[in-house]
Design a protein around this motif. Structure first.
Motif, PDB file in Angstrom:
ATOM      1  N   LEU A   5      44.412  44.486  35.455  1.00  0.00           N
ATOM      2  CA  LEU A   5      43.039  44.923  35.196  1.00  0.00           C
ATOM      3  C   LEU A   5      42.146  43.746  34.813  1.00  0.00           C
ATOM      4  O   LEU A   5      41.021  43.621  35.304  1.00  0.00           O
ATOM      5  CB  LEU A   5      43.015  46.000  34.116  1.00  0.00           C
ATOM      6  CG  LEU A   5      43.574  47.356  34.534  1.00  0.00           C
ATOM      7  CD1 LEU A   5      43.591  48.313  33.357  1.00  0.00           C
ATOM      8  CD2 LEU A   5      42.784  47.946  35.680  1.00  0.00           C
ATOM      9  N   HIS A   6      42.632  42.867  33.958  1.00  0.00           N
ATOM     10  CA  HIS A   6      41.813  41.723  33.572  1.00  0.00           C
ATOM     11  C   HIS A   6      41.607  40.775  34.754  1.00  0.00           C
ATOM     12  O   HIS A   6      40.533  40.185  34.905  1.00  0.00           O
ATOM     13  CB  HIS A   6      42.424  40.999  32.377  1.00  0.00           C
ATOM     14  CG  HIS A   6      42.197  41.713  31.095  1.00  0.00           C
ATOM     15  ND1 HIS A   6      43.031  42.692  30.637  1.00  0.00           N
ATOM     16  CD2 HIS A   6      41.199  41.604  30.183  1.00  0.00           C
ATOM     17  CE1 HIS A   6      42.572  43.149  29.486  1.00  0.00           C
ATOM     18  NE2 HIS A   6      41.448  42.517  29.196  1.00  0.00           N
ATOM     19  N   GLY A   7      42.618  40.629  35.585  1.00  0.00           N
ATOM     20  CA  GLY A   7      42.452  39.831  36.797  1.00  0.00           C
ATOM     21  C   GLY A   7      41.414  40.423  37.724  1.00  0.00           C
ATOM     22  O   GLY A   7      40.632  39.696  38.350  1.00  0.00           O
ATOM     23  N   ALA A   8      41.389  41.751  37.820  1.00  0.00           N
ATOM     24  CA  ALA A   8      40.391  42.424  38.656  1.00  0.00           C
ATOM     25  C   ALA A   8      38.988  42.220  38.089  1.00  0.00           C
ATOM     26  O   ALA A   8      38.029  42.018  38.850  1.00  0.00           O
ATOM     27  CB  ALA A   8      40.712  43.912  38.762  1.00  0.00           C
ATOM     28  N   PHE A   9      38.856  42.236  36.769  1.00  0.00           N
ATOM     29  CA  PHE A   9      37.548  41.991  36.156  1.00  0.00           C
ATOM     30  C   PHE A   9      37.060  40.573  36.475  1.00  0.00           C
ATOM     31  O   PHE A   9      35.889  40.360  36.792  1.00  0.00           O
ATOM     32  CB  PHE A   9      37.600  42.174  34.633  1.00  0.00           C
ATOM     33  CG  PHE A   9      38.012  43.549  34.188  1.00  0.00           C
ATOM     34  CD1 PHE A   9      37.801  44.662  34.983  1.00  0.00           C
ATOM     35  CD2 PHE A   9      38.627  43.732  32.968  1.00  0.00           C
ATOM     36  CE1 PHE A   9      38.184  45.928  34.563  1.00  0.00           C
ATOM     37  CE2 PHE A   9      39.002  44.984  32.537  1.00  0.00           C
ATOM     38  CZ  PHE A   9      38.779  46.083  33.335  1.00  0.00           C
ATOM     39  N   VAL A  10      37.969  39.616  36.397  1.00  0.00           N
ATOM     40  CA  VAL A  10      37.608  38.229  36.718  1.00  0.00           C
ATOM     41  C   VAL A  10      37.240  38.109  38.191  1.00  0.00           C
ATOM     42  O   VAL A  10      36.270  37.431  38.547  1.00  0.00           O
ATOM     43  CB  VAL A  10      38.764  37.272  36.347  1.00  0.00           C
ATOM     44  CG1 VAL A  10      38.513  35.876  36.889  1.00  0.00           C
ATOM     45  CG2 VAL A  10      38.957  37.232  34.844  1.00  0.00           C
ATOM     46  N   LEU A  11      37.994  38.774  39.059  1.00  0.00           N
ATOM     47  CA  LEU A  11      37.704  38.739  40.491  1.00  0.00           C
ATOM     48  C   LEU A  11      36.303  39.274  40.782  1.00  0.00           C
ATOM     49  O   LEU A  11      35.552  38.688  41.573  1.00  0.00           O
ATOM     50  CB  LEU A  11      38.735  39.539  41.278  1.00  0.00           C
ATOM     51  CG  LEU A  11      38.486  39.644  42.777  1.00  0.00           C
ATOM     52  CD1 LEU A  11      38.691  38.286  43.436  1.00  0.00           C
ATOM     53  CD2 LEU A  11      39.394  40.685  43.390  1.00  0.00           C
ATOM     54  N   ALA A  28      31.776  43.225  35.095  1.00  0.00           N
ATOM     55  CA  ALA A  28      33.104  43.032  34.514  1.00  0.00           C
ATOM     56  C   ALA A  28      33.139  43.487  33.056  1.00  0.00           C
ATOM     57  O   ALA A  28      34.091  44.137  32.626  1.00  0.00           O
ATOM     58  CB  ALA A  28      33.530  41.579  34.634  1.00  0.00           C
ATOM     59  N   MET A  29      32.079  43.168  32.313  1.00  0.00           N
ATOM     60  CA  MET A  29      32.026  43.598  30.913  1.00  0.00           C
ATOM     61  C   MET A  29      31.930  45.114  30.806  1.00  0.00           C
ATOM     62  O   MET A  29      32.556  45.733  29.932  1.00  0.00           O
ATOM     63  CB  MET A  29      30.841  42.931  30.217  1.00  0.00           C
ATOM     64  CG  MET A  29      31.033  41.448  30.007  1.00  0.00           C
ATOM     65  SD  MET A  29      29.564  40.591  29.417  1.00  0.00           S
ATOM     66  CE  MET A  29      29.206  41.447  27.906  1.00  0.00           C
ATOM     67  N   GLY A  30      31.160  45.726  31.705  1.00  0.00           N
ATOM     68  CA  GLY A  30      31.046  47.185  31.708  1.00  0.00           C
ATOM     69  C   GLY A  30      32.355  47.856  32.055  1.00  0.00           C
ATOM     70  O   GLY A  30      32.726  48.874  31.446  1.00  0.00           O
ATOM     71  N   VAL A  71      41.772  49.551  44.680  1.00  0.00           N
ATOM     72  CA  VAL A  71      40.971  49.727  45.896  1.00  0.00           C
ATOM     73  C   VAL A  71      39.815  48.730  45.916  1.00  0.00           C
ATOM     74  O   VAL A  71      39.557  48.080  46.939  1.00  0.00           O
ATOM     75  CB  VAL A  71      40.451  51.180  46.005  1.00  0.00           C
ATOM     76  CG1 VAL A  71      39.412  51.314  47.098  1.00  0.00           C
ATOM     77  CG2 VAL A  71      41.607  52.132  46.228  1.00  0.00           C
ATOM     78  N   LEU A  72      39.125  48.590  44.801  1.00  0.00           N
ATOM     79  CA  LEU A  72      38.005  47.657  44.723  1.00  0.00           C
ATOM     80  C   LEU A  72      38.467  46.219  44.958  1.00  0.00           C
ATOM     81  O   LEU A  72      37.835  45.466  45.703  1.00  0.00           O
ATOM     82  CB  LEU A  72      37.304  47.775  43.368  1.00  0.00           C
ATOM     83  CG  LEU A  72      36.067  46.924  43.164  1.00  0.00           C
ATOM     84  CD1 LEU A  72      34.992  47.289  44.177  1.00  0.00           C
ATOM     85  CD2 LEU A  72      35.549  47.110  41.764  1.00  0.00           C
ATOM     86  N   THR A  73      39.581  45.847  44.346  1.00  0.00           N
ATOM     87  CA  THR A  73      40.126  44.504  44.524  1.00  0.00           C
ATOM     88  C   THR A  73      40.515  44.256  45.977  1.00  0.00           C
ATOM     89  O   THR A  73      40.217  43.198  46.536  1.00  0.00           O
ATOM     90  CB  THR A  73      41.351  44.313  43.607  1.00  0.00           C
ATOM     91  OG1 THR A  73      40.946  44.525  42.259  1.00  0.00           O
ATOM     92  CG2 THR A  73      41.927  42.915  43.733  1.00  0.00           C
ATOM     93  N   SER A  74      41.148  45.227  46.601  1.00  0.00           N
ATOM     94  CA  SER A  74      41.556  45.042  47.999  1.00  0.00           C
ATOM     95  C   SER A  74      40.344  44.947  48.928  1.00  0.00           C
ATOM     96  O   SER A  74      40.364  44.197  49.896  1.00  0.00           O
ATOM     97  CB  SER A  74      42.489  46.165  48.443  1.00  0.00           C
ATOM     98  OG  SER A  74      41.815  47.400  48.452  1.00  0.00           O
TER      99      SER A  74
END
Length: 88
Positions: A5-11, A28-30, A71-74
């Motif tokens: 999850l934190h990696g996805a926020f950074v991405l 990302a903060m939201g 899904v968002l990350t992909s």
């Protein structure tokens, strides 16, 4: 799951920063707030709602949130997101 999850926020924040938009940091903060807010609610209402109910709700919520982030990350990695042109 926490690392993903934190990696996805950074991405998400880096994806928008590359396009010249600083709102990615706010996104990302939201999202970080959205994943942690139910934990806070569970903490402040622990005397009123049974623990096993909160455990069920939080487990379901975190799994759904992680799937949405997957899904968002992909979509970001595959380049299928809408790219907005930087202003200026």
């Amino acid at each position: 799951m926490v690392c993903f999850l934190h990696g996805a926020f950074v991405l998400i924040s880096v994806h928008y920063l590359i396009t010249g938009q600083f709102r990615g940091i706010l996104y990302a903060m939201g999202l970080h707030f959205a994943v942690n807010f139910p934990l806070y609610l569970a903490y402040i209402t622990r005397d009123y709602i049974a623990t096993y109910i909160w455990q069920s709700i939080l487990a379901f919520y975190v799994i759904i949130f992680a799937l949405v982030m997957l899904v968002l990350t992909s979509r970001i990695i595959s380049g299928k997101t809408r790219r907005l042109k930087p202003q200026g």
